[in-house]
Design an enzyme around this catalytic site. Structure first.
Site, PDB file in Angstrom:
ATOM      1  N   ALA A  47       0.967  -1.325  -0.130  1.00 38.95           N
ATOM      2  CA  ALA A  47       0.173   0.051   0.028  1.00 38.95           C
ATOM      3  C   ALA A  47       0.657   1.281   0.156  1.00 38.95           C
ATOM      4  O   ALA A  47       2.116   1.156   0.023  1.00 38.95           O
ATOM      5  CB  ALA A  47      -0.948  -0.131   1.248  1.00 38.95           C
ATOM      6  N   LYS A  48       0.204   2.471  -0.267  1.00 37.94           N
ATOM      7  CA  LYS A  48       1.220   3.743  -0.262  1.00 37.94           C
ATOM      8  C   LYS A  48       0.096   4.679  -0.240  1.00 37.94           C
ATOM      9  O   LYS A  48      -1.010   4.688  -0.548  1.00 37.94           O
ATOM     10  CB  LYS A  48       1.825   3.865  -1.289  1.00 37.94           C
ATOM     11  CG  LYS A  48       3.142   4.625  -1.242  1.00 37.94           C
ATOM     12  CD  LYS A  48       4.176   3.817  -0.372  1.00 37.94           C
ATOM     13  CE  LYS A  48       5.537   4.660  -0.474  1.00 37.94           C
ATOM     14  NZ  LYS A  48       6.739   3.908   0.114  1.00 37.94           N
ATOM     15  N   GLY A  49       0.379   5.748   0.318  1.00 36.97           N
ATOM     16  CA  GLY A  49      -0.466   7.282   0.416  1.00 36.97           C
ATOM     17  C   GLY A  49       0.256   8.234   0.499  1.00 36.97           C
ATOM     18  O   GLY A  49       1.605   8.275   0.549  1.00 36.97           O
TER      19      GLY A  49
END
Ligand code: NAD
Length: 440
Positions: free
Chosen positions: A129-131
């Site tokens: 995931a990444k944000g």
């Protein structure tokens, strides 16, 4: 494109995946597109089932949120934030949150996929995931940064969670930001939930050994590579680009293993001493003077020269695209350990391979950080904390096994370590997809 093949019926390329609205020519200097190209290549060599290929091309979730905050002036401002969960077949999504003006959805998507491969290479039970929030942190006060973090966390409440998606620090975010995320999430849950983020302060559920973990992982991977190539540790010469968390700790630990650090650089320039630079002295100098520049006992060289020095090992631990088509041919090192994410372009890969340079790819070399993040999550969930020796021992075990697993794939398929690491990661994720089947 919606069925996963292009209108021409060919296998989609990185350009198809990353977005057609960008430059139609695959950009060698774009690390995210380069990463996707590497994924395609490995998938092709694996003869990956086209259905699973299609699944892995698409992130599971992409969330775009507006993040309104009150500025200190009293004005309301709205920022844009993203969170992408690429894949959770092997476990909850794991990946950092960055605060930066350059954040785009395409970049976050690619970085989320990168995390899926990195976690699979070291065989920890996380997906990717990444944000990020599009903002310019130096222009925000601490209060504004806190409000931004809390409001962004509140906007992500539906997807965050120790069982679903676990953020960590990334560009321009740190322990303090992680503490605010944990607190905001816990207020919503009505109970303390430390395992929702990693990279927290040790006082509130962080892990001992996390700060040194990425540099330590680089040290373990490099010593494994030296052993594999039959090279000694003692007296082996090392040059390091970047003297921050990864570069300085990686250099210090490799020096303790007997290597001689002959050159280091930071944003202020590079320094060189063929007889060796004492890493602890250089660290103290940076603590007192902020930058390496002016460090006595070494000569100033140009930043570019560092890559062409007569050394055995190069540790790029600063920025993307440090080794490109332009300078790859001048590299004299036998081993490159990619401490940074994406320091080598795809064009440079080919040149390095032709010249017999042994590259330890980023998704293996710098995976020590996410591995100790995994330990942090485990400790938080157990409510039982390990001493530093336990963290180091277990990190050692995981990194050594991962190195050997990638090397075995590389030897079995006669491919370089980068291709092998992608093959290993994709195969591990695909295997779980096959076992789990498709929920309908
Ligand atoms: P950091 O901010 O602590 O240090 C970065 C260092 O690079 C600084 O010394 C800076 O002066 C130097 N630098 C910046 N631009 C440079 C340039 N053009 N030439 C030479 N030096 C330059 O960052 P970090 O945490 O050490 O991360 C370094 C790299 O490692 C990044 O690519 C990061 O994504 C990657 N990485 C870090 C971790 C981690 O746990 N910290 C984990 C995985 C990957």
């Amino acid at each position: 494109m919606s069925d996963g093949t292009t209108t021409e019926g060919r296998t989609p390329t990185a350009q198809d995946i990353v977005g057609r609205d960008k430059d139609p020519h695959l950009d060698d200097d774009n690390p995210f597109e380069a990463m996707m190209a590497r994924f395609d290549h490995a998938a092709e060599l694996l003869d990956l089932d086209p259905g699973i290929y299609r699944v892995l091309r698409h992130p599971e979730k992409q969330l775009i949120v507006s993040v309104p905050i009150q500025r200190d002036s009293g004005d309301l401002e709205v920022f844009t934030g993203y969170r992408v969960v690429h894949n959770t077949a092997r476990g909850p999504g794991k990946g950092g949150i960055r605060f930066d003006l350059r954040v785009t959805l395409d970049e976050v998507k690619a970085l989320a996929a990168w995390m899926t491969w990195k976690c699979a290479v070291v065989n920890i039970p996380f997906g990717g995931a990444k944000g990020g929030v599009v903002c310019d942190p130096p222009t925000l006060s601490v209060g504004e940064l806190e409000r931004l973090t809390r409001r962004f966390t509140a906007a992500l409440m539906d997807i965050l969670g120790p069982e679903s998606d676990i953020p960590a620090p990334d560009v321009n975010t740190n322990e303090r930001v992680m503490a605010w995320i944990m607190d905001t999430y816990s207020m919503h849950q009505r109970h303390p939930t430390t395992a929702v983020v990693t990279g927290k302060p040790v006082e509130m559920g962080g892990s001992l050994g996390r700060r040194e973990a990425t540099g330590r992982g680089c040290m373990i991977a490099t010593t494994e590579a030296l052993k594999h190539l039959g090279l000694p540790l003692r007296g082996t010469k090392l040059a390091v680009q970047g003297f921050g968390n990864v570069g300085s700790i990686g250099a210090h630990l490799l020096e303790q293993e007997g290597l001689t650090v002959v050159a280091v650089s930071d944003v202020s320039g590079a320094i060189y001493n063929p007889n060796g630079i004492r890493v602890e002295d250089a660290m103290n100098w940076v603590r007192d003077h902020r930058y390496l520049s002016g460090y006595p006992g070494a000569e100033q060289i140009s930043a570019d020269e560092l890559f062409t020095l007569d050394v055995d090992v190069l540790l790029p631990a600063a920025v993307e695209n440090a080794i490109t088509r332009k300078n790859a041919g001048d590299v004299r090192a036998k081993i490159i350990c990619e401490g940074a994410n994406g320091p080598t372009t795809a064009g440079a890969d080919r040149i390095l391979e032709e010249n017999g340079v042994f590259v330890i790819p980023d998704i293996l070399a710098n995976a020590g950080g996410v591995t100790v993040s995994y330990f942090e999550w485990v400790q938080d969930r157990m409510g039982y904390f390990w001493d530093e020796g336990m963290v180091i021992d277990r990190l050692n075990g995981i990194m050594t096994n991962a190195f050997r697993d990638v090397l075995a794939v590389s030897q079995r398929h006669s491919v370089n370590m980068r291709v092998a690491s992608y093959m290993l990661a994709i195969e591990r994720v695909a295997a779980v997809h096959r076992l789990r089947g498709l929920y309908a």
